[in-house]
Scaffold this motif. Structure first.
Motif, mmCIF file in Angstrom:
data_model
loop_
_atom_site.group_PDB
_atom_site.id
_atom_site.type_symbol
_atom_site.label_atom_id
_atom_site.label_comp_id
_atom_site.label_asym_id
_atom_site.label_seq_id
_atom_site.Cartn_x
_atom_site.Cartn_y
_atom_site.Cartn_z
ATOM 1 N N SER A 170 -65.861 -22.234 -24.778
ATOM 2 C CA SER A 170 -66.662 -22.428 -25.980
ATOM 3 C C SER A 170 -66.579 -21.179 -26.851
ATOM 4 O O SER A 170 -66.022 -20.160 -26.458
ATOM 5 C CB SER A 170 -68.121 -22.722 -25.611
ATOM 6 O OG SER A 170 -68.725 -21.570 -25.053
ATOM 7 N N ALA A 171 -67.136 -21.294 -28.050
ATOM 8 C CA ALA A 171 -67.116 -20.185 -29.017
ATOM 9 C C ALA A 171 -68.551 -19.817 -29.369
ATOM 10 O O ALA A 171 -69.096 -20.274 -30.381
ATOM 11 C CB ALA A 171 -66.334 -20.592 -30.263
ATOM 12 N N PRO A 172 -69.207 -18.981 -28.540
ATOM 13 C CA PRO A 172 -70.640 -18.721 -28.714
ATOM 14 C C PRO A 172 -70.990 -17.935 -29.968
ATOM 15 O O PRO A 172 -72.161 -17.909 -30.373
ATOM 16 C CB PRO A 172 -70.999 -17.924 -27.454
ATOM 17 C CG PRO A 172 -69.715 -17.272 -27.038
ATOM 18 C CD PRO A 172 -68.654 -18.269 -27.366
ATOM 19 N N ASN A 173 -70.016 -17.281 -30.608
ATOM 20 C CA ASN A 173 -70.337 -16.461 -31.767
ATOM 21 C C ASN A 173 -70.317 -17.225 -33.081
ATOM 22 O O ASN A 173 -70.516 -16.633 -34.152
ATOM 23 C CB ASN A 173 -69.362 -15.281 -31.838
ATOM 24 C CG ASN A 173 -69.518 -14.361 -30.650
ATOM 25 O OD1 ASN A 173 -70.613 -13.916 -30.328
ATOM 26 N ND2 ASN A 173 -68.424 -14.103 -29.948
ATOM 27 N N LEU A 174 -70.110 -18.538 -33.009
ATOM 28 C CA LEU A 174 -70.136 -19.358 -34.210
ATOM 29 C C LEU A 174 -71.501 -19.978 -34.464
ATOM 30 O O LEU A 174 -71.691 -20.677 -35.450
ATOM 31 C CB LEU A 174 -69.081 -20.470 -34.118
ATOM 32 C CG LEU A 174 -67.627 -19.996 -34.084
ATOM 33 C CD1 LEU A 174 -66.687 -21.192 -33.954
ATOM 34 C CD2 LEU A 174 -67.278 -19.194 -35.326
ATOM 35 N N VAL A 175 -72.453 -19.698 -33.573
ATOM 36 C CA VAL A 175 -73.800 -20.263 -33.691
ATOM 37 C C VAL A 175 -74.814 -19.139 -33.558
ATOM 38 O O VAL A 175 -74.467 -17.985 -33.323
ATOM 39 C CB VAL A 175 -74.042 -21.338 -32.603
ATOM 40 C CG1 VAL A 175 -73.146 -22.540 -32.833
ATOM 41 C CG2 VAL A 175 -73.801 -20.757 -31.207
ATOM 42 N N ASP A 176 -76.082 -19.482 -33.714
ATOM 43 C CA ASP A 176 -77.134 -18.484 -33.542
ATOM 44 C C ASP A 176 -77.171 -18.001 -32.093
ATOM 45 O O ASP A 176 -76.819 -18.750 -31.169
ATOM 46 C CB ASP A 176 -78.496 -19.069 -33.917
ATOM 47 C CG ASP A 176 -78.627 -19.321 -35.414
ATOM 48 O OD1 ASP A 176 -77.875 -18.694 -36.191
ATOM 49 O OD2 ASP A 176 -79.476 -20.158 -35.798
ATOM 50 N N GLN B 297 -75.806 -22.993 -27.677
ATOM 51 C CA GLN B 297 -74.538 -23.402 -27.082
ATOM 52 C C GLN B 297 -73.490 -23.529 -28.180
ATOM 53 O O GLN B 297 -73.650 -24.309 -29.113
ATOM 54 C CB GLN B 297 -74.693 -24.734 -26.347
ATOM 55 C CG GLN B 297 -73.392 -25.269 -25.756
ATOM 56 C CD GLN B 297 -72.831 -24.377 -24.657
ATOM 57 O OE1 GLN B 297 -73.563 -23.862 -23.825
ATOM 58 N NE2 GLN B 297 -71.513 -24.187 -24.672
ATOM 59 N N GLY B 298 -72.430 -22.761 -28.082
ATOM 60 C CA GLY B 298 -71.383 -22.813 -29.082
ATOM 61 C C GLY B 298 -70.511 -24.042 -28.935
ATOM 62 O O GLY B 298 -70.487 -24.688 -27.885
ATOM 63 N N PRO B 299 -69.777 -24.379 -29.977
ATOM 64 C CA PRO B 299 -68.851 -25.506 -29.887
ATOM 65 C C PRO B 299 -67.699 -25.176 -28.948
ATOM 66 O O PRO B 299 -67.443 -24.008 -28.648
ATOM 67 C CB PRO B 299 -68.351 -25.659 -31.327
ATOM 68 C CG PRO B 299 -68.459 -24.282 -31.909
ATOM 69 C CD PRO B 299 -69.680 -23.681 -31.276
#
Length: 405
Positions: free
Chosen positions: A223-229, A233-235
């Motif tokens: 997943s890509a946790p730095n694309l969300v707050d 849970q990132g996309p």
């Protein structure tokens, strides 16, 4: 420590500690990683012309050494985007680093141990807070993904985490297909995916063993946790990739807005043309990276070392000029500096080290590059990297490429 962990510690599959070249790190990576994972490291786009030229172009350049006058000590330090680093090499941002369980955190620790900075991809598998916790010289890389509000929230999280600069990556078209085939990477590493990859994993037991701790399987997070707050849970990596593909590319006005929102050190990554380099100056960028995304962009783009000199001549007084693409030896770094780069960023080189031996492998790569820079400087009779210039090189006719003037 469990008996199983003791077995892993003592078994003959564990990694050898030291390699003497980046090429050897790559060989070990190829032996350890499942085929699909290794293929994702080395792949370029289309026919692979650019990814090949990035490396081979360095071999066309020679040195003009002095045989007398070498000094006992050489200064390799420099400053990039306001951060002093111990040598002119920093870590380039790369996406999900599932070649090692500790991923970007291991790389961050290695960079800190060797006194250099790291670019952290917004597609990284580890949260930015974990990466900045072990290295205070982190530059956050961002793609133009989503609307301005989403982009602004992303950079605010990076600021709060303590990132010292922002890198915006602009150099990627979405080519489909490679002449030698594309690696198949699962959307999620679940039991179904593991079963499908079982034949690959079976012949690469060390990779599987590294994901087992105290008898428990550690599933790599794609997943890509730095694309969300923070804390959300990132996309998945491919979900994020799809969102990026669906976002209209940024304009120069968008990049200027982004630079103003950030307000600090700001790099535009992906420059190969003179006019683009000058536009980066115009919007207030403090650095550029002469880059073709390691050959994963528009195939047929010249090697970055071929276009570096004219760009550095044009804008090197106005901002920090870096190069990435094809660095495999310390002598490659020196060639880039002689053309006017302030430093280089490495990508595949450190990923090979990470795959070969985790954090220690990344440190190993950085040590090799440092030693190579130092010995090349000694051979050239130079005691400071700031003194390097074209007179230290033997440059074939028509080696350099100039376009976009």
């Amino acid at each position: 420590m469990s008996k199983f962990a003791e077995f892993l510690e003592k078994n003959p599959w564990r990694r050898n500690p030291w390699f003497e070249t980046v090429g050897e790190a790559q060989r070990r990576a190829s032996k350890r990683l499942p085929k699909s994972v290794y293929s994702s490291l080395i792949a370029g786009t289309q026919a692979g012309i650019t990814v090949h030229d990035n490396v081979e172009a360095f071999n066309e350049l020679g040195f003009a050494p002095h045989v007398v006058g070498a000094t006992p000590d050489r200064n390799l330090t420099t400053t990039v985007m306001g951060q002093e680093i111990s040598m002119p090499v920093m870590i380039s941002p790369t996406g999900v680093q599932a070649v090692d369980p500790d991923g970007e955190v291991a790389v961050s620790r290695a960079a800190a141990a060797r006194g250099t900075a790291m670019g952290l991809s917004s597609f990284a598998s580890k949260p930015v807070e974990e990466v900045t916790a072990v290295n205070d010289k982190i530059f956050f890389q961002i793609y133009w993904l989503g609307g301005r509000d989403e982009v602004a929230a992303r950079i605010e999280r990076a600021r709060e985490a303590g990132c010292k600069g922002l890198i915006v990556t602009t150099d990627w078209v979405f080519n489909i297909g490679r002449d030698w085939g594309s690696p198949e990477i699962p959307e999620q590493v679940d039991l179904k995916a593991l079963a499908k990859m079982a034949p690959e994993i079976a012949v690469r037991p060390r990779y599987a063993m590294d994901w087992i701790r105290d008898g428990k399987v550690m599933i790599p997070d794609l997943s890509a946790p730095n694309l969300v707050d923070k804390g959300q849970q990132g996309p998945t990596f491919f979900g994020a990739y799809g969102q990026w593909m669906g976002t209209p590319p940024p304009t120069w006005d968008d990049l200027q807005w982004l630079r103003e929102q950030w307000g600090g050190e700001f790099m535009v990554k992906g420059i190969t043309r003179l006019d683009d380099a000058k536009r980066a100056v115009d919007i207030g960028a403090t650095a550029i990276s002469v880059s073709n995304h390691g050959g994963n962009n528009l195939d047929g783009t010249p090697a970055t070392i071929r276009v570096l000199g004219p760009i550095a001549d044009a804008v090197g007084e106005d901002l920090d000029v870096l190069l990435d693409g094809g660095i495999r030896r310390g002598s490659d770094v020196v060639k880039a500096l002689a053309f006017g780069a302030k430093a280089v960023m490495i990508g595949r080189a450190y990923l090979f080290g990470l795959a070969a031996n985790g954090q220690a492998g990344v440190e190993n790569v950085l040590d090799l590059l440092r030693m190579g820079i130092d010995s090349t400087m000694m051979g050239l009779g130079k005691d400071d990297i700031a003194d390097l210039d074209r007179s230290d090189l033997i440059i074939p006719e028509e080696f350099e490429r100039v376009f976009g003037g």
